[in-house]
Write a protein that holds these residues in place. Structure first.
Motif, PDB file in Angstrom:
ATOM      1  N   PHE A 101       0.850  -1.194   0.000  1.00  0.00           N
ATOM      2  CA  PHE A 101       0.000   0.000   0.000  1.00  0.00           C
ATOM      3  C   PHE A 101       0.881   1.238   0.000  1.00  0.00           C
ATOM      4  O   PHE A 101       1.938   1.259   0.647  1.00  0.00           O
ATOM      5  N   ILE A 102       0.434   2.243  -0.728  1.00  0.00           N
ATOM      6  CA  ILE A 102       1.177   3.487  -0.813  1.00  0.00           C
ATOM      7  C   ILE A 102       0.197   4.653  -0.793  1.00  0.00           C
ATOM      8  O   ILE A 102      -0.877   4.584  -1.396  1.00  0.00           O
ATOM      9  N   SER A 103       0.545   5.699  -0.055  1.00  0.00           N
ATOM     10  CA  SER A 103      -0.301   6.893  -0.031  1.00  0.00           C
ATOM     11  C   SER A 103       0.273   7.924  -0.990  1.00  0.00           C
ATOM     12  O   SER A 103       1.477   8.179  -0.994  1.00  0.00           O
ATOM     13  N   ALA A 104      -0.583   8.473  -1.801  1.00  0.00           N
ATOM     14  CA  ALA A 104      -0.168   9.526  -2.737  1.00  0.00           C
ATOM     15  C   ALA A 104      -1.328  10.511  -2.854  1.00  0.00           C
ATOM     16  O   ALA A 104      -2.464  10.103  -3.061  1.00  0.00           O
ATOM     17  N   VAL A 117       2.276  15.729  -6.740  1.00  0.00           N
ATOM     18  CA  VAL A 117       1.837  14.506  -6.088  1.00  0.00           C
ATOM     19  C   VAL A 117       2.865  14.133  -5.028  1.00  0.00           C
ATOM     20  O   VAL A 117       4.054  13.997  -5.326  1.00  0.00           O
ATOM     21  N   ILE A 118       2.391  13.992  -3.788  1.00  0.00           N
ATOM     22  CA  ILE A 118       3.275  13.706  -2.662  1.00  0.00           C
ATOM     23  C   ILE A 118       3.031  12.279  -2.177  1.00  0.00           C
ATOM     24  O   ILE A 118       1.892  11.877  -1.936  1.00  0.00           O
ATOM     25  N   VAL A 119       4.095  11.508  -2.043  1.00  0.00           N
ATOM     26  CA  VAL A 119       4.037  10.149  -1.507  1.00  0.00           C
ATOM     27  C   VAL A 119       4.569  10.191  -0.081  1.00  0.00           C
ATOM     28  O   VAL A 119       5.681  10.657   0.154  1.00  0.00           O
ATOM     29  N   LYS A 120       3.759   9.723   0.892  1.00  0.00           N
ATOM     30  CA  LYS A 120       4.173   9.818   2.295  1.00  0.00           C
ATOM     31  C   LYS A 120       4.301   8.464   2.989  1.00  0.00           C
ATOM     32  O   LYS A 120       5.063   8.336   3.932  1.00  0.00           O
ATOM     33  N   TYR A 121       3.537   7.484   2.576  1.00  0.00           N
ATOM     34  CA  TYR A 121       3.535   6.191   3.278  1.00  0.00           C
ATOM     35  C   TYR A 121       3.664   5.080   2.267  1.00  0.00           C
ATOM     36  O   TYR A 121       3.006   5.092   1.219  1.00  0.00           O
TER      37      TYR A 121
END
Length: 217
Positions: A101-104, A117-121
């Protein structure tokens, strides 16, 4: 990139896509999520025809039967939060897949239409020599998938990448063609021609995450 645009053929898939577009039906968030899930199941079934199989003897109460069984090591990676119903639809069929899983999210500066677009997790197993199923229900500009691809690089090199989306824009598809490996395959239910000034697909469906889980602050 090989593009499988399944909505170009007449099938039950188009009914589910029509319902997630319909402004009256999409008010029912549970039905919206279930339709996304069902679209994922159909896309996953079609994708499964391209995987690798090996004959395996299966014991029945009355004997044995040789059956072709899938042998690929799959990792199913979804973009939070909108990707969760699509993830579940694919997981219903690829129930032995590992999960990532990835947060964007889009970050707008003030009221400007431009965004980054920022990826945090990101949580994922090793991708080395595995088959990656990468899901993002709305393939708008393609920037989210590009950033996700960059985030995945520290987790190994997959032998094959399949991108699974519900609706995409032609410009977004053209963009990911330039950044993903040439043997990547895209499985998509519908392709729309336009993006508005804020980078949303037109006619599209609106914000998939909000429709599935409620409006965010």
């Amino acid at each position: 990139m090989v593009i499988h645009s399944l909505g170009e053929e007449n099938s039950l898939l188009n009914k589910f896509v029509a319902e997630i577009r319909d402004t009256h039906i999409q008010r029912d968030s549970m039905r919206f999520r279930r339709n996304i899930e069902r679209i994922g199941e159909i896309l996953g079934y079609e994708l499964s025809k391209t995987l690798n199989y090996r004959n395996q003897a299966v014991e029945t109460p009355l004997g044995t039967k040789e059956m072709a069984m899938p042998v690929d090591d799959l990792v199913l990676c979804s973009v939070l939060r909108a990707g969760l119903p699509l993830h579940q639809g694919l997981l219903n069929y690829f129930d032995n897949a590992e999960n990532a899983f990835i947060s964007a999210y889009r970050h707008h500066r003030g009221d400007e239409d431009a965004f980054e677009v920022i990826v945090k997790y990101f949580a994922a197993p090793s991708l080395e020599n595995k088959t990656l199923l990468l899901t993002d229900p709305m393939l708008a500009t393609g920037k989210t998938l590009e950033n996700v691809l960059n985030a995945l690089k520290n987790h190994g090199k997959p032998k094959q990448i399949h991108i699974i989306s519900v609706i995409g824009s032609q410009s977004g598809i053209d963009h990911i063609k330039t950044v993903f490996p040439k043997n990547t395959q895209l499985w998509i239910a519908a392709i729309d021609t336009q993006l508005n000034s804020k980078g949303y697909i037109v006619p599209g469906i609106g914000d998939a995450g909000d429709l599935a889980f409620g409006v965010k602050l």
